[in-house]
Design a protein around this motif. Structure first.
Motif, PDB file in Angstrom:
ATOM      1  N   GLU A 251      36.760  94.286  47.485  1.00 41.34           N
ATOM      2  CA  GLU A 251      36.377  93.329  46.459  1.00 41.34           C
ATOM      3  C   GLU A 251      37.524  92.339  46.271  1.00 41.34           C
ATOM      4  O   GLU A 251      38.684  92.720  46.376  1.00 41.34           O
ATOM      5  N   LEU A 252      37.190  91.097  45.996  1.00 44.08           N
ATOM      6  CA  LEU A 252      38.225  90.127  45.647  1.00 44.08           C
ATOM      7  C   LEU A 252      38.565  90.304  44.170  1.00 44.08           C
ATOM      8  O   LEU A 252      37.673  90.462  43.339  1.00 44.08           O
ATOM      9  N   PRO A 253      39.841  90.270  43.811  1.00 42.61           N
ATOM     10  CA  PRO A 253      40.233  90.541  42.419  1.00 42.61           C
ATOM     11  C   PRO A 253      39.873  89.390  41.494  1.00 42.61           C
ATOM     12  O   PRO A 253      39.729  88.229  41.913  1.00 42.61           O
ATOM     13  N   ALA A 254      39.770  89.688  40.222  1.00 46.85           N
ATOM     14  CA  ALA A 254      39.459  88.679  39.207  1.00 46.85           C
ATOM     15  C   ALA A 254      40.626  87.754  38.933  1.00 46.85           C
ATOM     16  O   ALA A 254      40.488  86.790  38.187  1.00 46.85           O
ATOM     17  N   SER A 255      41.765  87.988  39.554  1.00 46.62           N
ATOM     18  CA  SER A 255      42.914  87.107  39.376  1.00 46.62           C
ATOM     19  C   SER A 255      42.776  85.807  40.147  1.00 46.62           C
ATOM     20  O   SER A 255      43.572  84.881  39.957  1.00 46.62           O
ATOM     21  N   ILE A 256      41.789  85.738  41.029  1.00 46.54           N
ATOM     22  CA  ILE A 256      41.477  84.481  41.707  1.00 46.54           C
ATOM     23  C   ILE A 256      40.046  84.091  41.345  1.00 46.54           C
ATOM     24  O   ILE A 256      39.205  84.938  41.029  1.00 46.54           O
ATOM     25  N   ALA A 257      39.764  82.803  41.380  1.00 44.68           N
ATOM     26  CA  ALA A 257      38.453  82.314  40.939  1.00 44.68           C
ATOM     27  C   ALA A 257      37.314  82.881  41.781  1.00 44.68           C
ATOM     28  O   ALA A 257      36.249  83.219  41.254  1.00 44.68           O
ATOM     29  N   CYS A 258      37.517  82.998  43.088  1.00 47.13           N
ATOM     30  CA  CYS A 258      36.450  83.495  43.957  1.00 47.13           C
ATOM     31  C   CYS A 258      36.036  84.915  43.571  1.00 47.13           C
ATOM     32  O   CYS A 258      34.844  85.234  43.512  1.00 47.13           O
ATOM     33  N   GLY A 259      36.998  85.762  43.309  1.00 45.42           N
ATOM     34  CA  GLY A 259      36.690  87.130  42.913  1.00 45.42           C
ATOM     35  C   GLY A 259      36.093  87.213  41.531  1.00 45.42           C
ATOM     36  O   GLY A 259      35.130  87.967  41.301  1.00 45.42           O
ATOM     37  N   ASP A 260      36.630  86.437  40.617  1.00 43.49           N
ATOM     38  CA  ASP A 260      36.112  86.450  39.252  1.00 43.49           C
ATOM     39  C   ASP A 260      34.663  85.980  39.211  1.00 43.49           C
ATOM     40  O   ASP A 260      33.836  86.556  38.498  1.00 43.49           O
ATOM     41  N   ALA A 261      34.332  84.937  39.969  1.00 38.40           N
ATOM     42  CA  ALA A 261      32.968  84.404  39.962  1.00 38.40           C
ATOM     43  C   ALA A 261      31.963  85.423  40.484  1.00 38.40           C
ATOM     44  O   ALA A 261      30.887  85.604  39.908  1.00 38.40           O
ATOM     45  N   ILE A 262      32.316  86.112  41.560  1.00 37.72           N
ATOM     46  CA  ILE A 262      31.400  87.102  42.138  1.00 37.72           C
ATOM     47  C   ILE A 262      31.128  88.222  41.138  1.00 37.72           C
ATOM     48  O   ILE A 262      29.977  88.641  40.944  1.00 37.72           O
ATOM     49  N   ALA A 263      32.168  88.702  40.473  1.00 38.12           N
ATOM     50  CA  ALA A 263      32.001  89.784  39.502  1.00 38.12           C
ATOM     51  C   ALA A 263      31.305  89.305  38.233  1.00 38.12           C
ATOM     52  O   ALA A 263      30.428  89.996  37.692  1.00 38.12           O
ATOM     53  N   HIS A 264      31.671  88.119  37.763  1.00 36.72           N
ATOM     54  CA  HIS A 264      31.106  87.597  36.516  1.00 36.72           C
ATOM     55  C   HIS A 264      29.603  87.363  36.649  1.00 36.72           C
ATOM     56  O   HIS A 264      28.828  87.711  35.743  1.00 36.72           O
ATOM     57  N   VAL A 265      29.179  86.788  37.761  1.00 44.48           N
ATOM     58  CA  VAL A 265      27.753  86.514  37.937  1.00 44.48           C
ATOM     59  C   VAL A 265      26.950  87.803  38.006  1.00 44.48           C
ATOM     60  O   VAL A 265      25.868  87.912  37.426  1.00 44.48           O
ATOM     61  N   ARG A 266      27.480  88.796  38.699  1.00 38.17           N
ATOM     62  CA  ARG A 266      26.775  90.087  38.754  1.00 38.17           C
ATOM     63  C   ARG A 266      26.622  90.675  37.357  1.00 38.17           C
ATOM     64  O   ARG A 266      25.552  91.160  36.972  1.00 38.17           O
ATOM     65  N   GLU A 267      27.693  90.624  36.557  1.00 44.75           N
ATOM     66  CA  GLU A 267      27.643  91.161  35.198  1.00 44.75           C
ATOM     67  C   GLU A 267      26.649  90.398  34.333  1.00 44.75           C
ATOM     68  O   GLU A 267      25.855  90.987  33.609  1.00 44.75           O
ATOM     69  N   ARG A 268      26.683  89.068  34.422  1.00 46.79           N
ATOM     70  CA  ARG A 268      25.806  88.251  33.591  1.00 46.79           C
ATOM     71  C   ARG A 268      24.340  88.423  33.967  1.00 46.79           C
ATOM     72  O   ARG A 268      23.457  88.329  33.105  1.00 46.79           O
ATOM     73  N   MET A 269      24.062  88.676  35.223  1.00 51.40           N
ATOM     74  CA  MET A 269      22.677  88.824  35.654  1.00 51.40           C
ATOM     75  C   MET A 269      22.021  90.107  35.158  1.00 51.40           C
ATOM     76  O   MET A 269      20.808  90.270  35.285  1.00 51.40           O
ATOM     77  N   GLN A 270      22.823  90.987  34.584  1.00 52.21           N
ATOM     78  CA  GLN A 270      22.261  92.210  34.001  1.00 52.21           C
ATOM     79  C   GLN A 270      21.724  91.960  32.597  1.00 52.21           C
ATOM     80  O   GLN A 270      21.115  92.844  31.990  1.00 52.21           O
ATOM     81  N   THR A 271      21.955  90.747  32.064  1.00 51.14           N
ATOM     82  CA  THR A 271      21.559  90.446  30.691  1.00 51.14           C
ATOM     83  C   THR A 271      20.356  89.513  30.656  1.00 51.14           C
ATOM     84  O   THR A 271      20.124  88.741  31.593  1.00 51.14           O
ATOM     85  N   LYS A 272      19.620  89.569  29.569  1.00 50.35           N
ATOM     86  CA  LYS A 272      18.431  88.738  29.414  1.00 50.35           C
ATOM     87  C   LYS A 272      18.781  87.255  29.392  1.00 50.35           C
ATOM     88  O   LYS A 272      18.082  86.425  29.986  1.00 50.35           O
ATOM     89  N   GLU A 273      19.874  86.917  28.724  1.00 52.01           N
ATOM     90  CA  GLU A 273      20.291  85.522  28.687  1.00 52.01           C
ATOM     91  C   GLU A 273      20.884  85.080  30.020  1.00 52.01           C
ATOM     92  O   GLU A 273      20.612  83.980  30.513  1.00 52.01           O
ATOM     93  N   GLY A 274      21.692  85.948  30.622  1.00 56.14           N
ATOM     94  CA  GLY A 274      22.393  85.589  31.844  1.00 56.14           C
ATOM     95  C   GLY A 274      21.488  85.263  33.007  1.00 56.14           C
ATOM     96  O   GLY A 274      21.823  84.419  33.843  1.00 56.14           O
ATOM     97  N   ILE A 275      20.330  85.910  33.071  1.00 56.02           N
ATOM     98  CA  ILE A 275      19.409  85.671  34.186  1.00 56.02           C
ATOM     99  C   ILE A 275      18.781  84.292  34.103  1.00 56.02           C
ATOM    100  O   ILE A 275      18.204  83.794  35.071  1.00 56.02           O
ATOM    101  N   THR A 276      18.902  83.622  32.952  1.00 57.31           N
ATOM    102  CA  THR A 276      18.338  82.283  32.787  1.00 57.31           C
ATOM    103  C   THR A 276      19.356  81.186  33.088  1.00 57.31           C
ATOM    104  O   THR A 276      19.002  80.006  33.046  1.00 57.31           O
TER     105      THR A 276
END
Length: 438
Positions: free
Chosen positions: A362-387
């Motif tokens: 996994e790419l770490p959250a200390s760089i933008a590429c890693g943070d974006a991949i993790a953040h989007v996955r987390e947000r897509m688990q939410t009702k608001e995030g999927i929109t």
């Protein structure tokens, strides 16, 4: 030599192919159409806002081949348009041959007009893909040790008919080459469908392309000279702000794009709106003879996307399958060429790692590429995030980049950050096969 099979030849697929090849695998890339790059054939916008940071992170990590090709094929560099800075615009007429040549030079096997239609699977592991060769009775069967599903989320034609304004005859060309096929979905994985805030499904592609010669000499001159032409729209002809909400590219959902026609020079005149009724467009100064190049029915609508995302972890391995990785729009609600190259590169690299007997990274959250991949996955688990839609270049994720201190245009600082994470030239380093595992 271990084999990685890539299904889909867009920006993400070509990035995955290069990454897997540089890691030390034999690579086979399937594309259903007659050219690589998918929407990249009519795209062109690179390095805008936080994409500059992500681009330089990837270059520092040794995964910058495609970004360098885009830079070399840029018609305009370091320009601005409403809401966006540091912009390079690549030439849509030269980019695909340049990318194809780079893949062939790397020793990647490319199968064009070859639509993957089936798989062979054993106990959660895909072992083979079967592709139909366009306008022939031939099929191609390729076994593999690992696979990357980068087949996109647009099409088939019925989705544009049901959820959009009809087939607008876009660059996907579903009527000619057939609909996309996800090997992960064929293996039984349930795809995820994006939503809009009003609960309707999917999102519409965010720009059109006009034939540059159909515009006035003054508009053409400004486009050729500066790369940008902003034309005020008479108030009576303006779109509502609400109309911008249907777009996949929410970084362009700004009032400037409702109050003006924003044109960018990518070879075509890129019109920064999902669609525009031709009878209204031709009333705007400089556009009296305007003609659409993509989609051909750009006065009624555009392609509908985000109907086929996959559940995955932060290493971009598809949940429920042992040896399948995903990138681009298959990896979630990340919008844009840069985002596709980032996820495709990690997916291809991790597919090679799996094939060669090493655990994915996994790419770490200390760089933008890693943070974006993790953040989007987390947000897509939410009702608001999927929109929502997420991109380095604006809207929700660019704001996060700024708040988290991830956005910078200081190349030396970006290199230092990548080095501190121990990732310098990660994607350019061959991987030694671990025969004990494989």
């Amino acid at each position: 030599m271990k084999k990685v099979v890539i299904v889909g030849g867009g920006w993400s697929g070509t990035a995955a192919a290069l990454a897997a090849r540089k890691a030390g695998c034999e690579v086979h890339l399937f594309e259903r159409a007659d050219m690589l790059l998918g929407t990249g054939l009519v795209g062109g916008i690179m390095r805008n806002n936080g994409r500059f940071t992500a681009t330089e992170e990837m270059i520092a990590m040794g995964g910058g081949d495609l970004f360098k090709i885009c830079d070399a094929n840029s018609r305009h560099r370091n320009i601005e348009f409403p809401g966006h800075k540091n912009v390079n615009l690549y030439d849509v007429s030269t980019i695909e041959p340049a990318v194809k040549q780079a893949l062939l030079a790397a020793g990647i096997n490319i199968y064009l007009k070859s639509r993957v239609s089936d798989i062979v699977m054993e106990a959660g592991t895909i072992t083979k893909v079967v592709a139909d060769v366009f306008h022939s009775n031939q099929t191609i069967e390729i076994t593999g040790d690992a696979f990357v599903d980068v087949s996109g989320t647009a099409g088939p034609q019925g989705n544009c008919m049901k959820y959009g304004n009809g087939c607008a005859m876009c660059i996907y060309r579903c009527p000619t080459f057939g609909p996309r096929l996800s090997i992960a979905a064929r293996a039984g994985i349930k795809e995820i469908i994006g939503e809009k805030p009003d609960g309707t499904l999917g999102a519409m592609s965010g720009s059109c392309k006009l034939h540059k010669d159909s515009l006035s000499p003054e508009v053409r001159e400004e486009l050729n000279r500066t790369g940008v032409c902003v034309i005020p729209v008479p108030p009576v002809l303006r779109k509502s702000m609400d109309s911008l909400g249907q777009k996949a590219c929410q970084q362009y959902a700004l009032k400037e794009f409702a109050e003006n026609i924003v044109l960018l020079d990518t070879g075509h005149a890129k019109l920064m709106t999902a669609y525009y009724p031709l009878e209204i467009l031709r009333q705007i100064p400089g556009c009296a003879n305007a003609r659409y190049e993509d989609p051909y029915a750009g006065d009624i609508g555009n392609s509908m996307r985000y109907f086929g995302m996959l559940p995955r972890n932060n290493a971009l391995k598809v949940d429920g399958l042992n040896n399948v990785f995903c990138g681009g729009e298959k990896a979630g609600l990340l919008v844009g060429h840069t985002e596709a190259i980032v996820t495709g590169t990690l997916a291809g690299h991790n597919a090679a790692r799996f094939a060669l007997g090493h655990p994915p990274i996994e790419l770490p959250a200390s760089i933008a590429c890693g943070d974006a991949i993790a953040h989007v996955r987390e947000r897509m688990q939410t009702k608001e995030g999927i929109t929502k839609k997420y991109t380095f270049s604006g809207a929700n994720y660019f704001k996060r980049m700024q708040e988290e201190g991830l956005y910078t245009t200081d190349i030396a600082a970006i290199k230092a950050r990548v080095g501190k994470a121990g990732l310098t030239q990660l994607f350019a380093t061959p991987i030694i096969c671990n025969e004990e595992v494989r």
